[in-house]
Design a protein around this motif. Structure first.
Motif, PDB file in Angstrom:
ATOM      1  N   LEU A 184       0.140  -0.352   9.517  1.00 33.58           N
ATOM      2  CA  LEU A 184      -0.978   0.159   8.719  1.00 33.58           C
ATOM      3  C   LEU A 184      -1.777   1.218   9.477  1.00 33.58           C
ATOM      4  CD1 LEU A 184      -2.244  -3.132   7.018  1.00 33.58           C
ATOM      5  CD2 LEU A 184      -0.660  -1.407   6.137  1.00 33.58           C
ATOM      6  N   TYR A 185      -1.659   1.218  10.786  1.00 31.49           N
ATOM      7  CA  TYR A 185      -2.269   2.262  11.627  1.00 31.49           C
ATOM      8  C   TYR A 185      -1.650   3.618  11.300  1.00 31.49           C
ATOM      9  CZ  TYR A 185      -3.487   4.606  16.091  1.00 31.49           C
ATOM     10  OH  TYR A 185      -3.959   5.472  17.059  1.00 31.49           O
ATOM     11  N   GLU A 186      -0.355   3.594  10.929  1.00 29.07           N
ATOM     12  CA  GLU A 186       0.341   4.829  10.579  1.00 29.07           C
ATOM     13  C   GLU A 186       0.009   5.280   9.158  1.00 29.07           C
ATOM     14  OE1 GLU A 186       4.420   3.919  11.142  1.00 29.07           O
ATOM     15  OE2 GLU A 186       4.297   3.855  13.341  1.00 29.07           O
ATOM     16  N   SER A 187      -0.033   4.323   8.205  1.00 29.94           N
ATOM     17  CA  SER A 187      -0.338   4.668   6.809  1.00 29.94           C
ATOM     18  C   SER A 187      -0.559   3.394   5.997  1.00 29.94           C
ATOM     19  CB  SER A 187       0.808   5.473   6.186  1.00 29.94           C
ATOM     20  OG  SER A 187       1.986   4.697   6.116  1.00 29.94           O
ATOM     21  N   SER A 188      -1.230   3.541   4.849  1.00 30.29           N
ATOM     22  CA  SER A 188      -1.448   2.401   3.951  1.00 30.29           C
ATOM     23  C   SER A 188      -0.123   1.997   3.311  1.00 30.29           C
ATOM     24  CB  SER A 188      -2.455   2.785   2.854  1.00 30.29           C
ATOM     25  OG  SER A 188      -3.687   3.169   3.431  1.00 30.29           O
ATOM     26  N   LEU A 207      -6.907  -2.228  -0.835  1.00 30.98           N
ATOM     27  CA  LEU A 207      -7.358  -1.158  -1.713  1.00 30.98           C
ATOM     28  C   LEU A 207      -7.133  -1.541  -3.180  1.00 30.98           C
ATOM     29  CD1 LEU A 207      -5.840   1.852   0.281  1.00 30.98           C
ATOM     30  CD2 LEU A 207      -8.159   0.911   0.434  1.00 30.98           C
ATOM     31  N   PRO A 208      -7.829  -0.878  -4.100  1.00 31.47           N
ATOM     32  CA  PRO A 208      -7.687  -1.206  -5.532  1.00 31.47           C
ATOM     33  C   PRO A 208      -6.265  -1.045  -6.053  1.00 31.47           C
ATOM     34  CG  PRO A 208      -9.641   0.127  -5.158  1.00 31.47           C
ATOM     35  CD  PRO A 208      -8.883   0.109  -3.866  1.00 31.47           C
ATOM     36  N   ASN A 209      -5.472  -0.164  -5.435  1.00 33.86           N
ATOM     37  CA  ASN A 209      -4.105   0.083  -5.910  1.00 33.86           C
ATOM     38  C   ASN A 209      -3.078  -0.876  -5.293  1.00 33.86           C
ATOM     39  OD1 ASN A 209      -4.189   1.009  -3.319  1.00 33.86           O
ATOM     40  ND2 ASN A 209      -3.568   3.108  -3.787  1.00 33.86           N
ATOM     41  N   LYS A 210      -3.566  -2.017  -4.760  1.00 34.42           N
ATOM     42  CA  LYS A 210      -2.734  -3.068  -4.185  1.00 34.42           C
ATOM     43  C   LYS A 210      -2.088  -2.668  -2.859  1.00 34.42           C
ATOM     44  CE  LYS A 210      -1.671  -5.424  -8.552  1.00 34.42           C
ATOM     45  NZ  LYS A 210      -0.611  -5.965  -9.424  1.00 34.42           N
ATOM     46  N   LEU A 211      -2.574  -1.580  -2.302  1.00 30.83           N
ATOM     47  CA  LEU A 211      -2.127  -1.195  -0.965  1.00 30.83           C
ATOM     48  C   LEU A 211      -3.078  -1.782   0.069  1.00 30.83           C
ATOM     49  CD1 LEU A 211      -1.204   2.591  -1.367  1.00 30.83           C
ATOM     50  CD2 LEU A 211       0.324   0.613  -1.440  1.00 30.83           C
ATOM     51  N   PHE A 212      -2.568  -1.989   1.264  1.00 30.06           N
ATOM     52  CA  PHE A 212      -3.401  -2.452   2.364  1.00 30.06           C
ATOM     53  C   PHE A 212      -3.591  -1.302   3.353  1.00 30.06           C
ATOM     54  CE2 PHE A 212      -1.876  -6.349   0.538  1.00 30.06           C
ATOM     55  CZ  PHE A 212      -2.937  -7.241   0.703  1.00 30.06           C
ATOM     56  N   ALA A 213      -4.806  -1.187   3.877  1.00 24.26           N
ATOM     57  CA  ALA A 213      -5.138  -0.096   4.789  1.00 24.26           C
ATOM     58  C   ALA A 213      -5.866  -0.642   6.008  1.00 24.26           C
ATOM     59  CB  ALA A 213      -6.005   0.941   4.083  1.00 24.26           C
ATOM     60  N   ILE A 214      -5.738   0.051   7.101  1.00 27.54           N
ATOM     61  CA  ILE A 214      -6.435  -0.349   8.316  1.00 27.54           C
ATOM     62  C   ILE A 214      -7.924  -0.010   8.185  1.00 27.54           C
ATOM     63  CG2 ILE A 214      -6.188   1.833   9.604  1.00 27.54           C
ATOM     64  CD1 ILE A 214      -5.372   0.010  12.040  1.00 27.54           C
ATOM     65  N   SER A 215      -8.789  -0.881   8.692  1.00 32.45           N
ATOM     66  CA  SER A 215     -10.227  -0.626   8.652  1.00 32.45           C
ATOM     67  C   SER A 215     -10.634   0.196   9.876  1.00 32.45           C
ATOM     68  CB  SER A 215     -10.990  -1.946   8.650  1.00 32.45           C
ATOM     69  OG  SER A 215     -10.818  -2.612   9.891  1.00 32.45           O
ATOM     70  N   SER A 216     -11.888   0.613   9.932  1.00 29.76           N
ATOM     71  CA  SER A 216     -12.362   1.377  11.091  1.00 29.76           C
ATOM     72  C   SER A 216     -12.278   0.533  12.365  1.00 29.76           C
ATOM     73  CB  SER A 216     -13.794   1.860  10.867  1.00 29.76           C
ATOM     74  OG  SER A 216     -14.657   0.775  10.579  1.00 29.76           O
ATOM     75  N   THR A 217     -12.612  -0.765  12.232  1.00 36.20           N
ATOM     76  CA  THR A 217     -12.496  -1.666  13.386  1.00 36.20           C
ATOM     77  C   THR A 217     -11.032  -1.834  13.792  1.00 36.20           C
ATOM     78  OG1 THR A 217     -14.469  -2.894  12.718  1.00 36.20           O
ATOM     79  CG2 THR A 217     -12.975  -3.985  14.261  1.00 36.20           C
TER      80      THR A 217
END
Length: 274
Positions: free
Chosen positions: A36-40, A73-83
């Motif tokens: 997820l660091y690379e992309s959602s 995310l709303p589109n059912k993807l997971f993304a890395i947070s700022s932390t």
């Protein structure tokens, strides 16, 4: 690569330490975070990439989400947070540092790094592509001679100097004079005094007066003899807290690594002068 807790010695923030420890204690969490660091990504994409069942992926995602390292995310993807981004970046730097240590393992094993703060050790990745220059039976002065050859061709020099050497000092001063160069120098009051006392030709005083040398005097320095110029970067260390080793040197010569070495010097100077 196995990352052990010893790598985190010197990290003072317990929350940061616990987050890093939490991630590296699970191969699955580590792989998900770096992915997820690379992309959602969706669960299916993670399942395919990491080659784990969706149930395992979901558990890893929930564990990372509970620590606020990732977000859904709303589109059912997971993304890395700022932390999570900061944690992944720190882990990436640690892995780079381990690569540096492994590529020159003999050099690091032969020297003491106890006096070097963790925040500077984290920057060791600049020596990933370095060459280890060692004394030999037939050429005992090989590291010194190679250092002096590079200094003679240098114009803009930055140096962290915890040890006095008239040979090195004279070579640097001569290079500045010959090339109309400049020296930016972080050192201690003791080393500064020794340099001035050895300045029988008043070269240093003249260069300081002409604003060709800038001294930054500090009470204490880690045992790092570090030099970077437009020609090269080098690192000498100590056998222990007292004995300087001039028989082994790490050397960098390509432009990209020299830019990183200048960045390290600026970071070191800013931190040590705080």
């Amino acid at each position: 690569m196995i990352i052990s807790e010893e790598l985190f010695e010197g990290i003072c923030d317990l929350d940061d330490f616990n987050l890093l420890k939490f991630v590296i204690s699970s191969e699955l969490r580590l792989k998900i975070l770096f992915s997820l660091y690379e992309s959602s990504k969706s669960i299916k994409e993670l399942e395919s990439e990491i080659n784990r069942k969706s149930g395992n992926i979901s558990r890893g995602l929930n564990e990372l989400k509970s620590c606020k390292l990732i977000t859904k995310l709303p589109n059912k993807l997971f993304a890395i947070s700022s932390t999570g981004f900061l944690v992944a970046k720190n882990l990436e730097n640690l892995m780079d540092n381990m690569g540096s240590i492994e590529s020159n393992g003999e050099f690091w094993e032969n020297h003491s790094i106890k006096s070097i703060p963790n925040k500077f050790l984290k920057e060791l990745s600049i020596f990933n592509n370095s060459t280890l220059v060692k004394s030999t039976i037939t050429d005992f002065a090989k590291p010194i001679n190679l250092y002096l050859e590079n200094i003679k061709k240098s114009t803009y020099i930055c140096m962290i100097l915890p040890v006095f050497s008239k040979i090195f000092n004279d070579a640097v001063n001569d290079a500045i004079i010959e090339h109309d160069g400049y020296l930016d120098l972080v050192t201690t009051k003791n080393i500064y005094d020794l340099s001035i006392k050895s300045d029988s030709d008043n070269k240093i005083k003249s260069l300081v007066r002409d604003k060709k040398i800038k001294f930054y005097i500090v009470d204490d320095l880690p045992n790092i003899f570090f030099t970077v110029s437009d020609q090269f970067a080098s690192l000498y260390l100590f056998f222990d807290d007292v004995v300087f080793d001039n028989s082994e040197m790490l050397l960098l010569e390509d432009d990209l690594n020299l830019n990183d070495a200048y960045r390290f010097y600026r970071f070191f100077k800013n931190e040590i002068l705080k």
